[in-house]
Design a protein around this motif. Structure first.
Motif, PDB file in Angstrom:
ATOM      1  N   THR A 392       0.805  -1.101   0.040  1.00 33.56           N
ATOM      2  CA  THR A 392       0.085  -0.029  -0.024  1.00 33.56           C
ATOM      3  C   THR A 392       1.001   1.326   0.064  1.00 33.56           C
ATOM      4  OG1 THR A 392      -0.155   0.047   2.488  1.00 33.56           O
ATOM      5  CG2 THR A 392      -1.775  -1.316   1.304  1.00 33.56           C
ATOM      6  N   ARG A 398      -2.973   4.731   1.996  1.00 33.94           N
ATOM      7  CA  ARG A 398      -3.947   4.271   1.035  1.00 33.94           C
ATOM      8  C   ARG A 398      -3.605   3.017   0.218  1.00 33.94           C
ATOM      9  NH1 ARG A 398      -4.160   9.925  -2.350  1.00 33.94           N
ATOM     10  NH2 ARG A 398      -5.097  11.249  -0.507  1.00 33.94           N
ATOM     11  N   PRO A 399      -4.649   2.339  -0.115  1.00 30.06           N
ATOM     12  CA  PRO A 399      -4.160   1.327  -1.244  1.00 30.06           C
ATOM     13  C   PRO A 399      -3.873   1.684  -2.559  1.00 30.06           C
ATOM     14  CG  PRO A 399      -6.390   1.377  -0.732  1.00 30.06           C
ATOM     15  CD  PRO A 399      -6.041   2.130   0.077  1.00 30.06           C
ATOM     16  N   PHE A 400      -3.228   1.055  -3.176  1.00 31.12           N
ATOM     17  CA  PHE A 400      -3.025   1.319  -4.733  1.00 31.12           C
ATOM     18  C   PHE A 400      -4.312   1.081  -5.628  1.00 31.12           C
ATOM     19  CE2 PHE A 400       1.536   1.129  -3.270  1.00 31.12           C
ATOM     20  CZ  PHE A 400       1.651   2.580  -3.898  1.00 31.12           C
ATOM     21  N   SER A 401      -4.589   1.546  -6.505  1.00 28.26           N
ATOM     22  CA  SER A 401      -5.712   1.019  -7.298  1.00 28.26           C
ATOM     23  C   SER A 401      -5.371  -0.133  -8.147  1.00 28.26           C
ATOM     24  CB  SER A 401      -6.074   2.271  -8.349  1.00 28.26           C
ATOM     25  OG  SER A 401      -4.937   2.652  -9.500  1.00 28.26           O
ATOM     26  N   LYS A 599      -9.491   7.882  -2.502  1.00 27.79           N
ATOM     27  CA  LYS A 599      -9.464   6.715  -1.557  1.00 27.79           C
ATOM     28  C   LYS A 599      -7.982   5.903  -2.067  1.00 27.79           C
ATOM     29  CE  LYS A 599     -14.314   6.693  -0.524  1.00 27.79           C
ATOM     30  NZ  LYS A 599     -15.360   5.842  -0.720  1.00 27.79           N
ATOM     31  N   TYR A 600      -7.712   6.056  -3.002  1.00 26.90           N
ATOM     32  CA  TYR A 600      -6.581   5.225  -3.557  1.00 26.90           C
ATOM     33  C   TYR A 600      -5.253   6.185  -4.170  1.00 26.90           C
ATOM     34  CZ  TYR A 600     -10.346   1.914  -3.932  1.00 26.90           C
ATOM     35  OH  TYR A 600     -11.456   0.789  -3.720  1.00 26.90           O
ATOM     36  N   SER A 601      -4.163   5.496  -3.930  1.00 23.75           N
ATOM     37  CA  SER A 601      -3.058   6.127  -4.780  1.00 23.75           C
ATOM     38  C   SER A 601      -2.996   5.171  -6.183  1.00 23.75           C
ATOM     39  CB  SER A 601      -1.884   5.818  -4.154  1.00 23.75           C
ATOM     40  OG  SER A 601      -1.717   6.558  -2.855  1.00 23.75           O
ATOM     41  N   ARG A 602      -2.856   6.427  -7.259  1.00 21.38           N
ATOM     42  CA  ARG A 602      -2.884   5.673  -8.579  1.00 21.38           C
ATOM     43  C   ARG A 602      -1.481   6.076  -9.269  1.00 21.38           C
ATOM     44  NH1 ARG A 602      -6.400   9.197  -7.196  1.00 21.38           N
ATOM     45  NH2 ARG A 602      -5.957  10.539  -8.935  1.00 21.38           N
ATOM     46  N   ASP A 698      -6.980  -2.397 -14.050  1.00 25.96           N
ATOM     47  CA  ASP A 698      -7.271  -1.353 -12.951  1.00 25.96           C
ATOM     48  C   ASP A 698      -8.548  -1.027 -13.324  1.00 25.96           C
ATOM     49  OD1 ASP A 698      -7.427   0.869 -11.481  1.00 25.96           O
ATOM     50  OD2 ASP A 698      -5.162   0.982 -11.341  1.00 25.96           O
TER      51      ASP A 698
END
Length: 744
Positions: A392, A398-401, A599-602, A698
């Motif tokens: 993450t 954050r989680p990754f997308s 909510k995500y890191s992209r 993704d």
């Protein structure tokens, strides 16, 4: 037989033939009746005031129409808001010919307008200017005590502040058994695309203008012209169908645009202004940056502390920022972190985004420090990265997308033959050449911005799609056409994509690896709306389709087909015919769902593996082969995407071993403002480069599942080359470019 999907196919560039045959016309190629030519005169001092501009002799030259200076510049609106230019950093943007003040060396101080380019150029060389000079400072290293935390303003969305500190870095670093510390310096780099910056302003009368500009954003140039000159936007049309290289240099309107428009409005004539090669060094550049990296790990190699600090150059009038220090904790988890980024205002023009701004700078320090740590731990550099793999985004929690970096490491290492590496520096040789293997990780954020697209179906069954987006040579025209074709299940040849024109629907500037995600998503939105509109027409005109829902049909082969009864269909041409031959169209916005995305890191990821040869006697460095494995979501066109990665790899070689603008701080000016002394690679410098696209699915990043590839090909190359040089020679060089004299 149904057509195969276009997305994922290696379609050749649709404009390729026009470019190689000379049919394509760039900003300086438009033949306009009665065209005048402007040539810029630039300041010969770094800071001070203009006392006298003697232009009488110039005005007496045959064919010279006018000499514009601060003394006779027409009155202007000078709309001074950041968002007058989409890419402007916080501060007050530079305004040509505003007054008698000189704020940097090479500042434009006059425009000579003549009947011919040659006479305008000659007139500019004859201009006599008297100055009073003031003391100045252009040396970053000598002014670190004046560093300040940057103002971010609207730029914060795409250029966020460093993450907040965590834990107790100093204590954790001091107590850790393995420590690596490095200081890094990056010199100035200037944009040198093949196409020089040029603007042809066509005076249409009644205050209306058609402007052919070298730009990465037709609407950005349109907004700038309207705001500065007090014109209605609808009276300004900016056209840029072909751009001969940009990669950041065309994000902001450059001063030739202002001068061309100013002269055209004042003289009520069409005017072209083109900058020469030396003048390409008088605006925007990658800023020199000083970095310190301090990483520490436990005895098993697990990172426990990371600190990354950077000091970068900016101008006295704007706070230009880059994302330099945000990447380390995004790539590698550690409980104790501290990231710092500061600016130093100097008497220079504002820096400007250059391919992978900040990332190519910061990743060099991060990945070279990781490499140094691996040698201290006596651990394979790839093994160290796998041990510290981030599941993450630890920097933001954050989680990754999506993230397929492990596969990048695996596939890249296998293709390269990483297991053949002998661990000890200076242990691999080929004749009198020292051989070095180096690797590094790459990362670049996957962003998306709002955009608007129009889609329509005409009487010939052609899908008409339009957007103001430019194509800076990256294959945008081709990729957008493929996306549109798949939305209707038709051939690429049956799509007409209109672009590069401010009269078309809104698109942001092209840059930051977000264009496909941004405009491509808008194409999907517009095509979805058009499909629904066409289906509604079908239901009204064909009783056989009553009771059938939109979800029950497919669009393919130029038809609307019922899924469970393919014999029941309607040709799209028949729908338009029933509409009295009138094109049916729709225009739609695509706006990212920020509540979902935040909510995500992209990010796109890469693993880079490099082999270098270093001549043991002469210190000459040669990158003999390199492999880049990339995970960037769905690859729309593997041919154009591969070209983008290869271009980034070549630029990485250039950045690491060649490119640097040399400053004389006593004069406050750049000394190598030409392509003879500003070194870039030639064909003989580039050898075996390979690209691998790792499969990555993704479902979050955007409607297409795609991530940009413009920057990810560059960011990992400099540290991989630097690490390979260390492996070859045992010398850790943290200064870029790495010249042979540093190894002697």
């Amino acid at each position: 037989m149904a057509l195969l999907p276009s997305i994922g196919q290696p379609v050749s560039r649709l404009e390729g033939n026009a470019k190689v045959t000379g049919e394509a016309r760039y900003a300086a190629d438009y033949d306009v009746p009665g065209l005048l030519f402007g040539y810029v005169a630039n300041a010969a001092i770094t800071k001070g005031k203009i006392l006298i501009v003697n232009s009488q002799a110039v005005k007496a030259l045959p064919g010279v129409i006018e000499v514009f200076t601060h003394e006779n510049r027409p009155s202007l609106a000078w709309f001074d808001l950041q968002y007058a230019d989409m890419d402007a950093p916080p501060g007050s943007p530079f305004r040509p010919l505003q007054n008698d003040r000189i704020v940097y060396n090479g500042q434009p101080i006059a425009l000579v307008v003549a009947e011919t380019f040659e006479m305008a150029r000659y007139g500019a060389s004859m201009l006599e200017v008297t100055y009073s000079t003031e003391s100045f400072t252009t040396d970053l290293n000598a002014n670190l005590d004046k560093a300040h935390v940057p103002k971010l303003g609207l730029a914060a969305a795409l250029k966020p502040s460093p993450p907040k500190p965590k834990g107790d870095f100093e204590k954790a670093f001091k107590e850790a058994p393995a420590q690596a510390t490095g200081e890094f310096y990056h010199g100035t780099e200037h944009h040198n695309p093949i196409e020089l910056f040029s603007t042809t302003t066509v005076y249409e009368g009644d205050g209306k203008l058609t402007v052919y500009d070298k730009t990465q954003g037709t609407i950005n140039s349109q907004l700038y012209i309207g705001n500065v000159f007090g014109l209605h936007y609808k009276d300004v049309r900016v056209i840029a169908p072909y751009v001969g290289g940009a990669f950041g240099s065309g994000l902001r309107p450059q001063y030739q645009l202002f001068l061309s428009v100013m002269a055209a409005l004042e003289l009520k004539r069409s005017v072209r202004v083109t900058l020469d090669r030396s003048q390409m060094f008088t605006f925007g550049h990658r800023p020199p940056t000083i970095q310190q990296a301090r990483f520490a790990a436990d005895s098993k190699g697990k990172l426990v502390a990371m600190k990354h600090s950077a000091w970068a150059e900016t101008s006295m009038f704007e706070d230009y920022t880059e994302v330099v220090v945000n990447w380390a904790n995004m790539l590698y988890p550690a409980a104790n972190t501290k990231m710092e980024y500061k600016l130093v205002g100097l008497d220079v023009f504002s820096p400007l985004d250059m391919r992978a701004p900040g990332g190519s700078t910061g990743l060099h320090a991060i990945e070279s420090t990781m490499d140094e740590l691996s040698y201290q731990l006596k651990m394979d550099p790839l093994e160290l990265r796998l041990l510290n793999y981030a599941e993450t985004d630890d920097s933001l929690g954050r989680p990754f997308s999506s993230k397929e970096l492990r596969q990048c490491y695996k596939q890249g290492a296998e293709k390269f033959g990483w297991t053949n590496r002998s661990p000890e520096p200076r242990s691999m040789k080929r004749g009198n050449k020292l051989i070095g293997y180096g690797m590094a990780t790459g990362i670049w954020e996957a962003n998306q911005l709002p955009a608007r697209v129009q889609a329509g179906m005409d009487k010939d069954g052609k899908l008409l799609v339009s957007s103001a987006v430019t194509d800076i040579g990256t294959g945008t025209l081709t990729v957008m056409t493929q996306i549109a074709a798949d939305e209707f299940g038709i051939r690429v040849e049956d799509v007409i994509f209109s672009y590069g024109d401010s009269n078309e629907p809104f698109a942001p500037v092209q840059g930051g690896s977000f264009t496909v995600s941004t405009v491509g998503s808008a194409i999907k939105a517009a095509c979805t709306a058009l499909r629904k509109k066409l289906f509604k027409k079908v239901k009204a005109m064909d009783p056989a389709f009553k009771g059938i829902d939109y979800k029950d049909v497919d669009f393919k082969d130029g038809r609307i087909v019922v899924k469970d009864n393919p014999a029941k269909f309607v040709d799209l041409i028949a729908i338009i015919a029933a509409n009295k031959g009138q094109t049916i169209h729709t225009t739609n916005f695509s706006i990212p769902n920020v509540f979902k995305l935040k909510k995500y890191s992209r990010a796109a990821h890469s693993a880079v593996f490099v082999e270098v040869e270093v001549d043991e006697d002469l210190g000459i460095i040669n990158v003999t082969r390199a492999v880049t494995a990339v995970a960037a979501g769905r690859i729309i066109n593997p041919k154009t995407a591969r070209s983008q990665i290869l271009g980034g790899m070549v630029w990485g070689i250039s950045k690491t071993l060649r490119e640097e603008t040399i400053s004389d701080h006593k004069l406050g000016k750049y000394m190598n403002q030409n392509l003879a002394e500003y070194h870039i690679p030639v064909h003989a410098d580039i050898h075996d480069l390979e690209v691998i696209f790792v499969e990555e699915n993704d479902q979050i990043v955007n409607e297409l599942g795609s991530k940009g590839v413009g920057e990810i090909g560059l960011v990992g190359m400099p540290p991989a080359i630097a690490n390979a040089i260390y492996h070859a020679t045992g010398k850790r060089i943290n200064q870029l470019p790495i010249r042979f004299d540093l190894l002697l």
